[in-house]
Design a protein around this motif. Structure first.
Motif, PDB file in Angstrom:
ATOM      1  N   GLY A 106       0.808  -1.210   0.000  1.00  0.00           N
ATOM      2  CA  GLY A 106       0.000   0.000   0.000  1.00  0.00           C
ATOM      3  C   GLY A 106       0.843   1.263   0.000  1.00  0.00           C
ATOM      4  N   ASP A 201      -7.208   1.995  -2.944  1.00  0.00           N
ATOM      5  CA  ASP A 201      -6.418   1.670  -4.134  1.00  0.00           C
ATOM      6  C   ASP A 201      -6.929   2.428  -5.349  1.00  0.00           C
ATOM      7  N   TYR A 259       0.164  -3.726 -10.858  1.00  0.00           N
ATOM      8  CA  TYR A 259      -0.691  -3.624  -9.679  1.00  0.00           C
ATOM      9  C   TYR A 259      -2.081  -4.187  -9.972  1.00  0.00           C
ATOM     10  N   SER A 263      -3.709  -7.499  -8.300  1.00  0.00           N
ATOM     11  CA  SER A 263      -4.970  -7.386  -7.563  1.00  0.00           C
ATOM     12  C   SER A 263      -6.015  -8.370  -8.091  1.00  0.00           C
TER      13      SER A 263
END
Length: 322
Positions: A106, A201, A259, A263
């Motif tokens: 994060g 996010d 990313y 995810s």
């Protein structure tokens, strides 16, 4: 008699694939940790020697630190598991490793967003004038501190979900990463945490893409305005605007792709009761891609780092000759 032969062949095939993935994870983690440690050493050395550290250098210092933590907490355990070490972490160790990974992942996202926003503010005259007094090293350092605090608090629920490897037939215990297991949780609480993670996010990714896109547009417009100046130059080297545009596009596009892929794979693993081992390995590899190659993009584009590395290499060569 054919059944044992097929079983032995399947075990040999699985062992071979695990060995190959272990080598890939080892190379990826070693290269990434080496590059991030080099950058972290350069920026820390600059800070402690009393030289003036730019706000951008402070941001990059925190980014490479977060990248290293991602590789240490995800790449190294997965490498050990691929080489056959199954129970090298106990219950507290699993909680710490997954908590550090979630926090550093994060922080890497929010710090990259901060880097894009800072660079965009420097290129826009109006924004730069308003933010000029607020982009001091102290302010940037405070923003980096807030990023760490935010994700340290946001991921306090993560250790509660993990435990050490459990050899059990209970299907509620998901032994996803071989060396750790996921405990059964309340579906409502799990859903709320997933929505919270997705919200932050999405916000950071949106700001990062917007800031980087606007920055690229400004650089391209500026390049068009001064194109006649560059056309008169006899030097075949690309302009500073072109190099900056290429670096921004490479970093942002690669970060967003890695990313998002990581995810999506993590969501698939979370919703599948018994995820395939290859799916887990690809998820780990995708999560470690950006922390591995991003420091080398910074090294190639940062003039000060290149000079520092060349100076160290020159001193090493002279000492070897003499």
């Amino acid at each position: 008699s054919s059944a044992p032969v097929k079983t032995n062949f399947h075990l040999k095939l699985m062992g071979s694939s695990n060995l190959e993935m272990g080598i890939i994870f080892l190379i990826q983690a070693a290269v990434g940790i080496l590059g991030n440690s080099l950058l972290f050493g350069v920026y820390t050395f600059t800070l402690f020697t009393g030289h003036k550290l730019k706000p951008k250098d402070l941001i990059l210092n925190q980014l490479v630190l977060a990248n290293n933590l991602v590789l240490f907490s995800k790449g190294i355990p997965q490498t050990m598991a691929a080489f056959g070490w199954k129970s090298f972490l106990d219950d507290p160790g699993c909680k710490v490793v997954f908590y550090v990974h979630r926090v550093s992942r994060g922080v890497a996202l929010s710090i990259t967003c901060l880097l894009s926003g800072y660079q965009a503010s420097k290129l826009h005259p109006k924004i730069s004038g308003v933010m000029g007094l607020r982009t001091s090293p102290k302010c940037i350092g405070f923003c980096c501190f807030l990023c760490w605090i935010l994700h340290l608090l946001l991921n306090t629920y993560t250790p509660m979900k993990m435990t050490g490897p459990v050899n059990s037939k209970n299907l509620t215990l998901k032994n996803i990463f071989v060396y750790c297991s996921k405990l059964p949780q309340d579906k409502l609480r799990d859903s709320l945490n997933a929505v919270t993670y997705f919200y932050f996010d999405f916000v950071f990714l949106s700001i990062m893409v917007w800031a980087s896109g606007s920055m690229v547009l400004v650089l391209l417009r500026h390049k068009q305005r001064v194109q006649h100046i560059h056309s008169r130059s006899l030097s075949p080297r690309p302009s500073h605007e072109a190099r900056a545009t290429q670096t921004i596009l490479m970093l942002v596009s690669s970060f967003v792709c890695c990313y998002c892929l990581s995810s999506i794979l993590s969501l698939c693993i979370a919703f599948i009761r018994s995820p395939n081992e290859w799916l887990v390995n690809i998820s780990v590899f995708a999560a470690s891609c950006f922390p591995t190659f991003s420091p080398f993009v910074f090294i190639s584009s940062d003039v000060h780092v290149s000079r520092f590395c060349s100076a160290c290499w020159t001193r090493k060569t002279i000492s070897l000759i003499w």
